[in-house]
Scaffold this motif. Sequence first.
Motif: not given
Length: 240
Positions: A64-69, A88-94
């Motif tokens: 599953m894509p990280l942003d969804m998980f 590397s998913n900076i925007n997601c974590f932000r």
Amino acid sequence: QGLSRVEQALLAVLLGLAGAQLTSNYSAVKQEEKSDMHHKLQQEIAQSIKDFPSGILKPRADVMPLDMFIEGAEEILIIARTASKITSNINCFRKLLGYGCRLRFIVLNPEACQQNYLEAVTPRPLMGKQALEIFKAELTASLVNIRYLISLSENTKGKVELRMVNYVSNLSFVVVDESSGRKKLLVELTPYKCEEMERPHIELASDDPNPRRHKFFRGICEEIWANATPVSKAQLNAGE
């Protein structure tokens, strides 16, 4: 095919018991009833095999894509060798930090990077010095991203923490506590020289029919965190 050794053993027991039941039935019923009973039992066996818990392990290509998980998470624990792709998913974590999410990372200590430790977990055709150099580059990139996330967290409700270990593991984890109270985690295995997109993973949750697996791995993750070495922002900056 596709079953683990444990599942294969359980399936063998299932079929063995079914065979014994067939033998018992054949000796206990009249000849004219045997055919119908045999057909019914064969249908039951076929359904049992169909419902058997195979196919739980999936390749990374199907993850599953990280942003969804991690959507809706109030706490996340990442345990990986480098975590370069995850960090590397900076925007997601932000976004999650803005909601007050607590992010915890555990990665390999750069000083512990040795070729003989890393050889087994680097995919073919990477070998020797080349594998080590690429691994170090990925770890460096990950630490840069984590350092940036720590800086971001200074102006958010959330918090970012980093710890390191001095060993290379064949397991990595993404542990999520959702705001709804549900807990889940993703376990990824790295067989010897396995291609990255073929690495098998399994997702477990606190509301699974058998939550013991989730509880078991969650306990392992918290133990790893407790025994890992904390890294402060100052120490991270000093390692630039």
